[in-house]
Design a protein around this motif. Structure first.
Motif, mmCIF file in Angstrom:
data_model
loop_
_atom_site.group_PDB
_atom_site.id
_atom_site.type_symbol
_atom_site.label_atom_id
_atom_site.label_comp_id
_atom_site.label_asym_id
_atom_site.label_seq_id
_atom_site.Cartn_x
_atom_site.Cartn_y
_atom_site.Cartn_z
ATOM 1 N N GLY A 290 54.617 53.803 56.652
ATOM 2 C CA GLY A 290 55.804 54.512 56.495
ATOM 3 C C GLY A 290 57.230 53.712 56.518
ATOM 4 O O GLY A 290 58.307 54.201 56.314
ATOM 5 N N GLY A 291 57.003 52.365 56.780
ATOM 6 C CA GLY A 291 58.217 51.637 57.174
ATOM 7 C C GLY A 291 59.346 51.463 55.929
ATOM 8 O O GLY A 291 60.339 51.299 56.403
ATOM 9 N N HIS B 114 56.290 61.275 49.349
ATOM 10 C CA HIS B 114 55.156 60.536 49.626
ATOM 11 C C HIS B 114 54.646 61.461 50.754
ATOM 12 O O HIS B 114 54.526 61.144 52.063
ATOM 13 C CB HIS B 114 55.449 59.383 50.252
ATOM 14 N N PRO B 115 54.127 62.807 50.589
ATOM 15 C CA PRO B 115 53.675 63.786 51.486
ATOM 16 C C PRO B 115 52.579 63.374 52.302
ATOM 17 O O PRO B 115 52.517 63.409 53.717
ATOM 18 C CB PRO B 115 53.290 65.049 51.018
ATOM 19 N N ALA C 86 50.487 60.902 57.564
ATOM 20 C CA ALA C 86 49.549 59.665 58.023
ATOM 21 C C ALA C 86 50.604 58.922 58.907
ATOM 22 O O ALA C 86 50.214 58.520 60.141
ATOM 23 C CB ALA C 86 48.922 58.643 56.979
ATOM 24 N N TRP C 87 52.018 58.759 58.559
ATOM 25 C CA TRP C 87 52.873 58.096 59.355
ATOM 26 C C TRP C 87 53.168 58.960 60.700
ATOM 27 O O TRP C 87 53.175 58.484 61.796
ATOM 28 C CB TRP C 87 54.287 57.836 58.703
#
Length: 268
Positions: A209-210, A218-219, A224-225
């Motif tokens: 997610g960086g 981007h759900p 995941a992030w």
């Protein structure tokens, strides 16, 4: 406006303190424990890697992670899951392709940097305690410039974790067929902890997610992030836990291979 270099008229001079630190707690205890723990683990791992024996249990297909994948001509029959491509020379470990990357992944890990900087290098040993060196250059000089390669060693660590996972799966299929014992539980627990430590890495968190500017678009990656971020907070604990599970797994496989005691079997 008063200059910071000039003491205002009537102000009292700063007290001269001869002591290096005013801390009265046992600030030295954490660095000491780190030195003892890491030194003991490295000593054990080094001895085991160069023992060249007691790493494979043919009866149950147990392979210690210290010897995975076994790729030298010295590998005992059945332990080389990916073939033997290196010569039988005592200075070459059986897992010569994976051990260097595992070492580099841990050496450049953000937590381990803090751990050995503070304990072995005393840079600094604790908060509010002076650095043990006269000068400080951070990570701008060789060999510490290599710390920036951590993100690339992460990919190697993922591959190695996949190999360890494959070893754990193969251990359920012994020559007698499907089987399940205490060794399987230990191998699986070690793999789970290794995955938790690997994906809790800061590099993994950044990969997931960086670079996203809008999590709402981007759900799945955001979910995941969040999961990786939850693990990332526990990265230090996982770093130590995996050192323990690696040593425990290796010792158990060694003990069973050396016939010090039998494997506790639940099925077959």
């Amino acid at each position: 406006m008063t200059s910071t270099a000039t003491r205002p008229r009537g102000a009292r001079a700063r007290a001269a303190i001869a002591a290096k630190t005013l801390r009265t707690d046992r600030w030295w205890f954490a660095p000491l424990i780190t030195v003892v723990g890491l030194t003991a683990w490295v000593a054990y791992a080094t001895v085991r890697v160069y023992m060249h024996k007691w790493y494979w249990v043919e009866e149950f297909h147990y392979l210690t992670p210290f010897y995975s994948p076994c790729i030298t001509d010295r590998c005992v029959e059945g332990s080389a899951h990916f073939g033997t491509i290196l010569p039988d020379w005592w200075i070459i470990p059986e897992a010569a392709f994976t051990l260097p990357f595992l070492l580099l992944f841990r050496l450049t890990c953000y937590y381990y940097r803090k751990a050995y900087y503070r304990s072995f290098w005393l840079s600094p040993p604790a908060c509010a305690v002076p650095d043990g060196h006269q000068t400080y250059s951070g990570e701008t000089r060789f060999p510490l410039l290599g710390q920036n390669l951590h993100r690339y060693f992460f990919y190697a660590a993922v591959i190695i974790s996949l190999i360890n996972s494959w070893d754990a799966v193969l251990a359920f299929h012994s020559p007698q067929g499907f089987g399940f014992g205490l060794g399987n539980l230990i191998l699986i627990a070690n793999v789970v902890m290794l995955w938790a430590y690997t994906i809790s890495c800061h590099s993994c968190r950044h990969i997931i997610g960086g670079r996203l500017k809008h999590f709402s678009k981007h759900p799945l990656r955001y979910r995941a992030w969040n999961g990786v971020s939850w693990l990332n907070v526990r990265h230090m604990q996982l770093a130590w836990i995996t050192l323990g599970t690696l040593a425990l797994t290796d010792f158990y496989v060694m003990a069973v291979a050396a016939e010090w005691f039998p494997d506790l079997r639940f099925i077959n």
